[in-house]
Design a protein around this motif. Structure first.
Motif, PDB file in Angstrom:
ATOM      1  N   GLU A 148       0.832  -1.204   0.000  1.00 31.92           N
ATOM      2  CA  GLU A 148       0.000   0.000   0.000  1.00 31.92           C
ATOM      3  C   GLU A 148       0.869   1.257   0.000  1.00 31.92           C
ATOM      4  O   GLU A 148       0.579   2.234  -0.704  1.00 31.92           O
ATOM      5  CB  GLU A 148      -0.936  -0.019   1.207  1.00 31.92           C
ATOM      6  N   ARG A 151       2.383   1.725  -3.442  1.00 30.06           N
ATOM      7  CA  ARG A 151       1.371   2.255  -4.358  1.00 30.06           C
ATOM      8  C   ARG A 151       1.179   3.753  -4.154  1.00 30.06           C
ATOM      9  O   ARG A 151       1.158   4.530  -5.118  1.00 30.06           O
ATOM     10  CB  ARG A 151       0.034   1.533  -4.119  1.00 30.06           C
ATOM     11  N   ASN A 155       1.972   6.832  -6.716  1.00 31.22           N
ATOM     12  CA  ASN A 155       0.875   7.757  -6.998  1.00 31.22           C
ATOM     13  C   ASN A 155       1.292   9.202  -6.725  1.00 31.22           C
ATOM     14  O   ASN A 155       0.970  10.113  -7.494  1.00 31.22           O
ATOM     15  CB  ASN A 155      -0.338   7.393  -6.144  1.00 31.22           C
ATOM     16  N   THR A 177       1.593   1.791 -10.325  1.00 31.75           N
ATOM     17  CA  THR A 177       0.806   1.465  -9.128  1.00 31.75           C
ATOM     18  C   THR A 177      -0.039   0.211  -9.340  1.00 31.75           C
ATOM     19  O   THR A 177      -0.521  -0.383  -8.372  1.00 31.75           O
ATOM     20  CB  THR A 177      -0.133   2.628  -8.743  1.00 31.75           C
ATOM     21  N   ARG A 178      -0.201  -0.216 -10.599  1.00 35.95           N
ATOM     22  CA  ARG A 178      -1.064  -1.356 -10.899  1.00 35.95           C
ATOM     23  C   ARG A 178      -0.618  -2.621 -10.166  1.00 35.95           C
ATOM     24  O   ARG A 178      -1.443  -3.399  -9.679  1.00 35.95           O
ATOM     25  CB  ARG A 178      -1.063  -1.599 -12.414  1.00 35.95           C
ATOM     26  N   CYS A 181      -1.861  -2.569  -6.427  1.00 37.24           N
ATOM     27  CA  CYS A 181      -3.271  -2.348  -6.088  1.00 37.24           C
ATOM     28  C   CYS A 181      -3.818  -3.575  -5.360  1.00 37.24           C
ATOM     29  O   CYS A 181      -3.654  -4.705  -5.826  1.00 37.24           O
ATOM     30  CB  CYS A 181      -4.087  -2.087  -7.356  1.00 37.24           C
ATOM     31  N   THR A 182      -4.438  -3.352  -4.234  1.00 36.83           N
ATOM     32  CA  THR A 182      -4.972  -4.467  -3.437  1.00 36.83           C
ATOM     33  C   THR A 182      -6.495  -4.503  -3.425  1.00 36.83           C
ATOM     34  O   THR A 182      -7.075  -5.486  -2.977  1.00 36.83           O
ATOM     35  CB  THR A 182      -4.465  -4.363  -1.984  1.00 36.83           C
ATOM     36  N   HIS A 186      -8.627   0.820  -5.829  1.00 37.00           N
ATOM     37  CA  HIS A 186      -7.273   1.211  -6.221  1.00 37.00           C
ATOM     38  C   HIS A 186      -7.091   1.106  -7.735  1.00 37.00           C
ATOM     39  O   HIS A 186      -6.461   1.975  -8.359  1.00 37.00           O
ATOM     40  CB  HIS A 186      -6.243   0.316  -5.520  1.00 37.00           C
ATOM     41  N   ILE A 187      -7.647   0.050  -8.315  1.00 32.18           N
ATOM     42  CA  ILE A 187      -7.545  -0.136  -9.773  1.00 32.18           C
ATOM     43  C   ILE A 187      -8.287   0.985 -10.499  1.00 32.18           C
ATOM     44  O   ILE A 187      -7.790   1.545 -11.485  1.00 32.18           O
ATOM     45  CB  ILE A 187      -8.115  -1.510 -10.171  1.00 32.18           C
ATOM     46  N   GLN A 189      -8.856   4.004  -9.392  1.00 37.42           N
ATOM     47  CA  GLN A 189      -8.078   5.230  -9.226  1.00 37.42           C
ATOM     48  C   GLN A 189      -6.911   5.266 -10.200  1.00 37.42           C
ATOM     49  O   GLN A 189      -6.627   6.295 -10.818  1.00 37.42           O
ATOM     50  CB  GLN A 189      -7.558   5.339  -7.791  1.00 37.42           C
ATOM     51  N   MET A 190      -6.217   4.122 -10.343  1.00 38.05           N
ATOM     52  CA  MET A 190      -5.105   4.038 -11.282  1.00 38.05           C
ATOM     53  C   MET A 190      -5.570   4.298 -12.712  1.00 38.05           C
ATOM     54  O   MET A 190      -4.941   5.054 -13.466  1.00 38.05           O
ATOM     55  CB  MET A 190      -4.455   2.658 -11.173  1.00 38.05           C
TER      56      MET A 190
END
Length: 453
Positions: A148, A151, A155, A177-178, A181-182, A186-187, A189-190
């Motif tokens: 985290e 990531r 970001n 960041t991909r 991503c947990t 998160h995905i 946002q990326m």
């Protein structure tokens, strides 16, 4: 009630569908005709740059102002756009863009809008310090293997590069960041970050790719995010000149968008882009069902009454009024960063559709009356019709001497004979195939062949 009216008067619907009842029709005593006659047409007013810029935030606001300055013929508008761009850049950290704008201003706005070397040096110095801090933090996160934190580190780097105008580096940081991503959020946002930078870079293939990737995680998509993804997809299709697909995406944008995507697009743009693309690519039924009767999109059209009116005029076959709206809007639309390269094509397609729709139901058309309906000269109209006939979009011939367009209708008798012959040939082929199969089964040809194997 509308459905009952349509059902009870199909002839009237057909007449409106094909040019009768246009702006130059015979005088009518109905109240609707009076209303149309008295309805004002918008004037080609100069773009209100301040109001326009107020629709956007972030980098796109600056880039749109610079685009206006580069493509506007009015020196006053150019300087106003550059002044606002200068002020907006000073709120951020992009010194490279600041230098470009100062160079474009070239001292024409007085001493308050000249090169501020002290500000540039201060921003660049702080940027170096910030970058060094981010690198140290990221290295520490990577050493500790905290996904985290890594990531977030990438970001933050993406945000840093984006604010300083290094779009390529920003895109790489966001994409990195991909792997860390947990959650689905998160995905998303990326993907949104990658889409934002890709639009700014003009890399619309990346936009399409990351829109698809975001849509593969529907459990994390809320209505505003869905609206943003559809806007991004619409822009990508527009850039690829896939106007029908672009129209469909913009028409699907929900009211949840609001002003939440002002760093990319405004609600007014959704109405304008979607409306023009629909006019250029939809048939009459689609225009009615997907645009005019689309309650959701109607709310967007209320923000741009001119586009709403020209769509209604086109559907009602009031072509002169529709084309006049388009003409009045053109100068301002040419200053739009996304529409600029497509406007001529869209306008040509809309006009051609109007010409085709006007001529469709008639055996013959007086070109003098048609030219009057389209507010053009007979010679100019003749050239347009010649191009459409050559392109096989209108099945007709032109009597240049008498200025009459004659429809070239198909020979129904001959067409019927051809269909009968084709049906007979297909029947003969099917019978021969069945006889062959029956003989193969009779002589057990398939069984013998399998035994040999």
């Amino acid at each position: 009630m509308e459905g009952e009216d349509d059902a009870s008067n199909p002839m009237m619907e057909e007449m409106y569908a094909n040019g009768i009842g246009g702006v130059d029709e015979l005088p009518s005593s109905s109240s609707s005709a009076t209303t149309r006659k008295n309805r004002p047409i918008i004037s080609g007013e100069q773009l209100d740059i301040e109001a326009y810029a107020g629709l956007y935030t972030g980098r796109t606001k600056i880039m749109r102002l610079i685009f206006i300055a580069d493509h506007c013929d009015n020196p006053g508008m150019q300087l106003e756009a550059l002044r606002m761009a200068y002020d907006e850049i000073k709120k951020g950290e992009n010194t490279q863009l600041f230098r470009e704008v100062v160079q474009k201003i070239d001292g024409r706005l007085g001493p308050d809008y000249t090169m501020d070397s002290a500000w540039c040096s201060m921003v660049d110095r702080k940027a170096e310090q910030r970058k060094e801090k981010l690198e140290n933090e990221l290295n520490a996160y990577r050493t500790n293997l905290i996904k985290e934190s890594i990531r977030m580190g990438y970001n933050d780097f993406g945000d840093f590069y984006y604010s300083h105008g290094a779009l390529g580096d920003a895109f790489k940081s966001y994409v990195r960041t991909r792997d860390y991503c947990t959650t689905s959020k998160h995905i998303i946002q990326m993907c949104l970050s990658a889409i934002l930078v890709s639009i700014e870079m003009g890399q619309f293939t990346h936009v399409t790719s990351y829109v698809s990737k975001a849509e593969q995680t529907p459990e994390a998509l809320d209505p505003p995010t869905v609206a943003k993804l559809r806007c991004a997809a619409g822009l990508a299709h527009l850039e690829a000149k896939k106007y029908k697909l672009a129209a469909r995406k913009f028409l699907e944008v929900g009211q949840e968008l609001g002003n939440s995507y002002s760093e990319v697009i405004a609600p007014q743009d959704v109405a304008t882009y979607g409306g023009l693309c629909a006019l250029a690519s939809f048939d009459r039924a689609e225009l009615k069902n997907k645009v005019i009767d689309n309650i959701n999109f109607r709310n967007f059209l209320e923000l741009v009454p001119e586009v709403r009116e020209l769509i209604n005029d086109f559907y009602s076959s009031h072509y002169a009024s529709c084309l006049e709206y388009l003409g009045n809007l053109k100068s301002n639309l040419m200053l739009d960063i996304h529409l600029h390269d497509h406007l001529e094509t869209l306008y040509d397609q809309i006009r051609n559709k109007a010409l085709i729709q006007y001529t469709h139901p008639f055996v013959s058309v007086d070109m003098r009356m048609m030219a009057d309906a389209f507010k053009t000269s007979v010679s100019g109209l003749e050239k347009e019709l010649e191009a459409l006939i050559t392109d096989n979009q209108i099945q007709a011939r032109i009597d240049s001497h008498n200025k009459i367009l004659y429809a070239r209708h198909a020979d129904q008798r001959n067409a019927t004979f051809q269909r009968v012959l084709q049906t007979g040939n297909e029947f003969d082929r099917d019978v021969r195939a069945m006889l062959l199969r029956a003989n193969l089964l009779k002589h057990e040809y398939n069984i013998r062949a399998s035994r040999k194997l």
